[in-house]
Motif scaffolding. Structure first.
Motif, PDB file in Angstrom:
ATOM      1  N   GLN A 225      59.998  42.715  51.344  1.00 44.54           N
ATOM      2  CA  GLN A 225      59.028  41.773  51.238  1.00 44.54           C
ATOM      3  C   GLN A 225      56.903  42.293  51.194  1.00 44.54           C
ATOM      4  N   ASP A 226      56.672  42.866  50.365  1.00 45.06           N
ATOM      5  CA  ASP A 226      55.536  42.765  50.209  1.00 45.06           C
ATOM      6  C   ASP A 226      55.409  41.749  49.192  1.00 45.06           C
ATOM      7  N   THR A 227      53.719  41.670  49.161  1.00 38.72           N
ATOM      8  CA  THR A 227      53.382  40.557  48.751  1.00 38.72           C
ATOM      9  C   THR A 227      52.473  40.896  47.557  1.00 38.72           C
ATOM     10  N   ASP A 228      52.262  39.550  46.231  1.00 36.28           N
ATOM     11  CA  ASP A 228      50.673  40.050  46.341  1.00 36.28           C
ATOM     12  C   ASP A 228      49.603  39.201  46.804  1.00 36.28           C
ATOM     13  N   VAL A 229      48.374  38.916  47.007  1.00 39.89           N
ATOM     14  CA  VAL A 229      47.451  38.686  47.698  1.00 39.89           C
ATOM     15  C   VAL A 229      46.384  38.751  46.467  1.00 39.89           C
TER      16      VAL A 229
ATOM     17  N   LEU B 252      31.245  45.800  42.540  1.00 38.29           N
ATOM     18  CA  LEU B 252      30.056  46.158  42.292  1.00 38.29           C
ATOM     19  C   LEU B 252      29.619  45.363  41.014  1.00 38.29           C
ATOM     20  N   GLY B 253      30.184  44.998  41.081  1.00 40.40           N
ATOM     21  CA  GLY B 253      29.382  43.758  39.770  1.00 40.40           C
ATOM     22  C   GLY B 253      28.600  43.221  40.228  1.00 40.40           C
ATOM     23  N   SER B 254      28.518  41.931  38.749  1.00 42.90           N
ATOM     24  CA  SER B 254      27.317  41.093  38.604  1.00 42.90           C
ATOM     25  C   SER B 254      27.277  39.640  39.113  1.00 42.90           C
ATOM     26  N   VAL B 255      28.594  39.420  39.068  1.00 43.08           N
ATOM     27  CA  VAL B 255      29.589  38.129  39.182  1.00 43.08           C
ATOM     28  C   VAL B 255      30.984  38.130  40.516  1.00 43.08           C
ATOM     29  N   ALA B 256      31.372  36.780  40.733  1.00 47.49           N
ATOM     30  CA  ALA B 256      32.458  36.986  42.137  1.00 47.49           C
ATOM     31  C   ALA B 256      33.415  37.622  40.375  1.00 47.49           C
ATOM     32  N   CYS B 257      34.608  37.814  41.600  1.00 49.76           N
ATOM     33  CA  CYS B 257      35.742  37.712  41.043  1.00 49.76           C
ATOM     34  C   CYS B 257      36.752  38.164  41.644  1.00 49.76           C
ATOM     35  N   ASN B 258      38.537  37.901  40.558  1.00 53.39           N
ATOM     36  CA  ASN B 258      39.680  37.445  41.891  1.00 53.39           C
ATOM     37  C   ASN B 258      40.040  39.312  41.569  1.00 53.39           C
ATOM     38  N   PHE B 259      41.034  39.719  42.885  1.00 58.96           N
ATOM     39  CA  PHE B 259      40.884  41.253  42.770  1.00 58.96           C
ATOM     40  C   PHE B 259      42.130  40.704  43.794  1.00 58.96           C
ATOM     41  N   ASN B 260      43.796  41.438  43.281  1.00 56.36           N
ATOM     42  CA  ASN B 260      44.930  41.374  44.038  1.00 56.36           C
ATOM     43  C   ASN B 260      44.639  42.575  44.904  1.00 56.36           C
ATOM     44  N   VAL B 261      45.074  42.323  46.413  1.00 54.30           N
ATOM     45  CA  VAL B 261      45.144  42.688  47.649  1.00 54.30           C
ATOM     46  C   VAL B 261      46.174  43.183  48.129  1.00 54.30           C
ATOM     47  N   GLY B 262      47.254  42.475  47.629  1.00 59.41           N
ATOM     48  CA  GLY B 262      48.442  42.248  48.766  1.00 59.41           C
ATOM     49  C   GLY B 262      49.368  43.595  48.656  1.00 59.41           C
ATOM     50  N   ALA B 263      50.288  43.855  50.029  1.00 57.97           N
ATOM     51  CA  ALA B 263      50.386  44.865  49.874  1.00 57.97           C
ATOM     52  C   ALA B 263      51.395  45.669  49.343  1.00 57.97           C
ATOM     53  N   LYS B 264      51.800  44.784  47.969  1.00 55.33           N
ATOM     54  CA  LYS B 264      52.596  44.657  46.998  1.00 55.33           C
ATOM     55  C   LYS B 264      51.780  45.683  46.195  1.00 55.33           C
ATOM     56  N   VAL B 265      50.450  45.952  46.191  1.00 55.59           N
ATOM     57  CA  VAL B 265      50.069  47.042  45.123  1.00 55.59           C
ATOM     58  C   VAL B 265      49.026  47.733  45.890  1.00 55.59           C
ATOM     59  N   GLN B 266      49.156  48.029  46.849  1.00 57.70           N
ATOM     60  CA  GLN B 266      48.943  48.955  47.980  1.00 57.70           C
ATOM     61  C   GLN B 266      49.259  50.146  47.924  1.00 57.70           C
ATOM     62  N   PHE B 267      49.487  51.325  48.138  1.00 58.05           N
ATOM     63  CA  PHE B 267      49.838  52.694  48.068  1.00 58.05           C
ATOM     64  C   PHE B 267      49.052  53.819  49.230  1.00 58.05           C
ATOM     65  N   PHE B 268      49.192  53.816  50.262  1.00 64.17           N
ATOM     66  CA  PHE B 268      48.370  55.279  51.010  1.00 64.17           C
ATOM     67  C   PHE B 268      49.193  56.325  50.942  1.00 64.17           C
ATOM     68  N   THR B 269      48.926  57.837  50.941  1.00 64.26           N
ATOM     69  CA  THR B 269      49.723  58.973  50.654  1.00 64.26           C
ATOM     70  C   THR B 269      48.974  59.761  51.389  1.00 64.26           C
ATOM     71  N   ILE B 270      49.062  60.415  51.927  1.00 62.20           N
ATOM     72  CA  ILE B 270      49.188  61.557  53.460  1.00 62.20           C
ATOM     73  C   ILE B 270      49.289  63.251  52.336  1.00 62.20           C
ATOM     74  N   THR B 271      48.424  64.257  52.202  1.00 59.86           N
ATOM     75  CA  THR B 271      48.578  65.255  52.179  1.00 59.86           C
ATOM     76  C   THR B 271      48.674  66.361  52.918  1.00 59.86           C
ATOM     77  N   SER B 272      48.726  68.002  52.705  1.00 56.84           N
ATOM     78  CA  SER B 272      48.186  68.556  53.232  1.00 56.84           C
ATOM     79  C   SER B 272      48.561  69.800  52.102  1.00 56.84           C
ATOM     80  N   GLY B 273      47.210  70.294  51.614  1.00 61.79           N
ATOM     81  CA  GLY B 273      47.960  71.287  50.572  1.00 61.79           C
ATOM     82  C   GLY B 273      47.818  70.608  49.438  1.00 61.79           C
ATOM     83  N   ASN B 274      49.134  70.737  49.104  1.00 57.93           N
ATOM     84  CA  ASN B 274      49.924  70.493  47.683  1.00 57.93           C
ATOM     85  C   ASN B 274      50.296  69.734  48.002  1.00 57.93           C
TER      86      ASN B 274
END
Length: 196
Positions: free
Chosen positions: A131-135, A96-118
């Motif tokens: 085996q997760d790495t940084d990208v 959303l910024g105005s300049v290019a930037c680097n962002f780590n999107v590797g599996a090492k730093v991504q987390f999915f969560t599925i919930t139902s109610g609480n």
């Protein structure tokens, strides 16, 4: 004795001066030619060095990164899944910024969560992450990047894992929610979906 003198000693002084000036001019032309030709192959000194440009890109400010959780068939979002159909989960990130930037999107730093109610039903934190790495990804302003989709097998997760060996979750119209976190940035949305 005059017959033994060399030819160079017989030349007038102005010849020596002309030769020196000519030698200096030729040397200057040779230096100019060498640097001029090399600049043709290197693009000249005004061209930025690509490695310097890449290293000048800074890390994204998390406030300028938007993460969206997506659930669907792997190509487009869906809100309901037929019996036996495994939902595919993935994410998108936007600079959303105005300049290019680097962002780590590797599996090492991504987390999915599925919930139902609480209740937390499934978390990728319970998966084998050895085996997760940084990208590091360079995000251009306004650019949206998506991850590959991965299948959720309609199971609970626990400290023993998150795969097919785990207990199945209720279906028959049961409602669930998906959120994702990428490099500390939580998804701006909470995606509700149904399992039939």
């Amino acid at each position: 004795m005059s017959a033994n003198r060399s030819y160079s000693q017989q030349l007038p002084p102005e010849i020596y001066r002309r030769r020196r000036v000519l030698a200096i001019v030729l040397l200057a032309l040779a230096v100019w030619a060498i640097f001029g030709i090399s600049s043709l192959f290197t693009g000249g000194s005004s061209t930025a060095n690509p490695s310097q440009s890449a290293s000048a890109i800074t890390t994204c400010d998390p406030k300028n990164v938007e993460v969206q959780a997506i659930i669907g068939d792997g190509t487009s979002p869906k809100a309901a899944f037929a019996a036996g159909e495994n939902p595919q989960i993935w994410w998108s990130v936007t600079n959303l910024g105005s300049v290019a930037c680097n962002f780590n999107v590797g599996a090492k730093v991504q987390f999915f969560t599925i919930t139902s109610g609480n209740e937390t039903i499934w978390s990728s934190k319970d998966c084998d992450r050895s085996q997760d790495t940084d990208v590091n990804l360079t995000l251009q302003p306004g650019e949206i990047q998506q991850s590959p989709a991965s299948s959720w097998l309609r199971v609970y997760s626990s400290s023993t894992g998150c795969g097919a060996e785990q207990n199945p979750v209720p279906a028959g119209g049961a409602s669930y929610h998906l959120v994702v976190e990428v490099n500390g940035v939580k998804s701006a949305n909470d995606v509700q979906f149904l399992l039939n």
